[in-house]
Write a protein that holds these residues in place. Structure first.
Motif, PDB file in Angstrom:
ATOM      1  N   ASN A 152      -2.137  -1.552   6.484  1.00  0.00           N
ATOM      2  CA  ASN A 152      -1.731  -2.559   7.461  1.00  0.00           C
ATOM      3  C   ASN A 152      -0.461  -2.077   8.154  1.00  0.00           C
ATOM      4  O   ASN A 152       0.393  -1.439   7.535  1.00  0.00           O
ATOM      5  N   ARG A 153      -0.351  -2.376   9.441  1.00  0.00           N
ATOM      6  CA  ARG A 153       0.807  -1.918  10.219  1.00  0.00           C
ATOM      7  C   ARG A 153       1.768  -3.066  10.477  1.00  0.00           C
ATOM      8  O   ARG A 153       1.362  -4.154  10.884  1.00  0.00           O
ATOM      9  N   ASN A 154       3.030  -2.796  10.209  1.00  0.00           N
ATOM     10  CA  ASN A 154       4.087  -3.725  10.592  1.00  0.00           C
ATOM     11  C   ASN A 154       4.647  -3.234  11.927  1.00  0.00           C
ATOM     12  O   ASN A 154       5.303  -2.191  11.975  1.00  0.00           O
ATOM     13  N   PRO A 155       4.392  -3.960  13.019  1.00  0.00           N
ATOM     14  CA  PRO A 155       4.844  -3.500  14.344  1.00  0.00           C
ATOM     15  C   PRO A 155       6.350  -3.271  14.408  1.00  0.00           C
ATOM     16  O   PRO A 155       6.820  -2.409  15.153  1.00  0.00           O
ATOM     17  N   LYS A 158       6.838   0.143  12.740  1.00  0.00           N
ATOM     18  CA  LYS A 158       6.086   1.196  13.420  1.00  0.00           C
ATOM     19  C   LYS A 158       5.481   2.217  12.467  1.00  0.00           C
ATOM     20  O   LYS A 158       5.482   3.420  12.721  1.00  0.00           O
ATOM     21  N   ARG A 159       4.977   1.731  11.323  1.00  0.00           N
ATOM     22  CA  ARG A 159       4.232   2.620  10.432  1.00  0.00           C
ATOM     23  C   ARG A 159       3.245   1.810   9.614  1.00  0.00           C
ATOM     24  O   ARG A 159       3.380   0.596   9.464  1.00  0.00           O
ATOM     25  N   ASP A 160       2.237   2.510   9.092  1.00  0.00           N
ATOM     26  CA  ASP A 160       1.235   1.861   8.262  1.00  0.00           C
ATOM     27  C   ASP A 160       1.681   1.845   6.803  1.00  0.00           C
ATOM     28  O   ASP A 160       2.248   2.823   6.307  1.00  0.00           O
ATOM     29  N   HIS A 267       8.882  -6.527   0.895  1.00  0.00           N
ATOM     30  CA  HIS A 267       8.626  -5.173   1.390  1.00  0.00           C
ATOM     31  C   HIS A 267       8.330  -5.099   2.886  1.00  0.00           C
ATOM     32  O   HIS A 267       8.188  -4.003   3.425  1.00  0.00           O
ATOM     33  N   LYS A 268       8.200  -6.272   3.549  1.00  0.00           N
ATOM     34  CA  LYS A 268       7.948  -6.298   4.994  1.00  0.00           C
ATOM     35  C   LYS A 268       6.671  -5.546   5.364  1.00  0.00           C
ATOM     36  O   LYS A 268       6.656  -4.679   6.240  1.00  0.00           O
ATOM     37  N   TYR A 269       5.574  -5.891   4.677  1.00  0.00           N
ATOM     38  CA  TYR A 269       4.291  -5.253   4.931  1.00  0.00           C
ATOM     39  C   TYR A 269       3.650  -5.695   6.243  1.00  0.00           C
ATOM     40  O   TYR A 269       2.669  -5.104   6.682  1.00  0.00           O
ATOM     41  N   GLY A 270       4.157  -6.763   6.863  1.00  0.00           N
ATOM     42  CA  GLY A 270       3.552  -7.254   8.089  1.00  0.00           C
ATOM     43  C   GLY A 270       2.219  -7.920   7.841  1.00  0.00           C
ATOM     44  O   GLY A 270       1.282  -7.797   8.635  1.00  0.00           O
ATOM     45  N   LYS A 271       2.115  -8.641   6.712  1.00  0.00           N
ATOM     46  CA  LYS A 271       0.840  -9.235   6.320  1.00  0.00           C
ATOM     47  C   LYS A 271       0.282 -10.184   7.371  1.00  0.00           C
ATOM     48  O   LYS A 271      -0.926 -10.345   7.507  1.00  0.00           O
TER      49      LYS A 271
END
Length: 365
Positions: A152-155, A158-160, A267-271
């Motif tokens: 999953n990408r956290n905009p 800027k990484r998966d 962890h700010k995974y951008g879920k």
């Protein structure tokens, strides 16, 4: 953390008087994330797990603080054991040492999260791989294991972020090395996580492996080969946790887990950008017959002459070289043995006979 690795940790800690993982002996005491049970003052109440095995307990299902009662063994008094504070809702208990462990601790051979491996040499490193791709985790003369990565990408970052969703395991039949068996262990996708629903999926040679959703339920197949022996799947919990064993070759514990809101916050995974709960596997391996030529992201760390070139003092030591381990697209998918570091297709009678066998324990997620 997996069942097999915990046995080693418990024995090492018990016999070494609480040696630290870095090899420095400190004042006797349990390692991190371990609860040493208190002595029982009377007969155990309720069910008593077998002292020779691990017991999974889930205090989160109980209204009060829950502990397992362990009986006396070889002069050791009985005890009650609960879960560590780091994992109060689910843990593993080893009654022989009156200890409990979180399901995924950092000990030699473990791996969790945005894949964080601890290799056979005891050093921890990250291998991010790439989402929706397959990577060679271990390749040896008679065994090849690939892992499928989801992500999953956290905009904002800027990484998966990536996790292991499934394993594809290939091994030959004894006496007929052209006949290959294929074992799949995977986590089912779920839009919303339900801890009472089973998310583990296993197939063997394309056929589903069905195991009753009851703790300690067991499936086995003894028809594989006289050399490889029995293939079995045992539930360590009613759902989502299994132990897969091929006698004389490997033991693998698999635990299906989601990315929770708390995981995302830390962890700010951008879920919030994901369309599901990102169910993946915490995995544990024990290998019984590896050769000195074993390779792969994790496999290479079991070589006797392996030299770790990572900066192990860094906060996040990262293993690069992903192109060496990636499974080429169109080459057979999760069961392909064609990665650049593959050792599986080099198998010959002379090579196998000459190779000194080594063993090891490792965990992945």
């Amino acid at each position: 953390m997996g069942v097999l690795q915990l046995v080693m940790v418990a024995v090492i800690w018990s016999t070494a008087g609480g040696a630290a993982s870095a090899g420095v002996v400190k004042k006797a005491g349990p390692p991190p994330n371990v609860v040493v049970g208190k002595a029982m003052k009377g007969p155990p109440k309720g069910g008593v797990p077998s002292n020779g095995r691990f017991e999974i307990i889930q205090p989160g299902f109980h209204k009060r603080k829950y502990e397992v009662a362990c009986t006396e063994e070889k002069g050791r008094p009985g005890c009650y054991v609960g879960c560590p504070s780091n994992c109060p809702n689910k843990c593993l208990v080893f009654c022989s040492y009156c200890m409990s462990f979180c399901m995924c601790d950092i000990f030699p051979g473990t791996s969790c999260g945005d894949p964080r491996f601890t290799g056979g040499d005891g050093n921890t490193f990250y291998f991010h791989g790439k989402r929706d791709e397959n990577f060679c985790i271990l390749s040896d003369a008679d065994l090849h294991i690939n892992a499928h990565f989801i992500g999953n990408r956290n905009p904002d970052l800027k990484r998966d972020f990536t996790w292991v969703q499934a394993l594809g395991i290939t091994f030959p039949s004894a006496g007929d090395h052209q006949h290959l068996h294929r074992l799949y262990i995977g986590a089912r996708k779920a839009v919303e996580w339900d801890e009472e629903e089973d998310h583990i999926q296993i197939t063997f040679d394309g056929e589903p492996v069905d195991v009753d959703a009851v703790k300690n339920a067991r499936w086995e197949d003894s028809s594989i080969s006289k050399k490889a022996g029995l293939l079995s799947v045992t539930r360590l919990g009613a759902v989502n946790t299994v132990l897969v064993e091929l006698d004389g070759v490997f033991s693998i514990s698999a635990n299906a887990v989601p990315i929770t809101e708390e995981d995302d916050r830390i962890h700010k995974y951008g879920k919030k950008t994901a369309s599901d709960s990102l169910v993946h596997l915490d995995l544990g391996f024990k290998f019984h017959a590896l050769t000195n030529d074993v390779h792969g992201v994790l496999g290479q760390t079991y070589r006797p002459n392996y030299v770790n070139k990572l900066n192990i003092s860094a906060k996040m030591p990262i293993m690069g070289g992903a192109p060496k381990y990636i499974v080429p697209s169109g080459s057979g998918g999760l069961f392909s043995t064609n990665c650049a570091v593959s050792r599986f297709h080099h198998r010959t009678t002379n090579t196998t006979a000459a190779a000194r066998r080594i063993g090891g324990v490792s965990y992945a997620s």
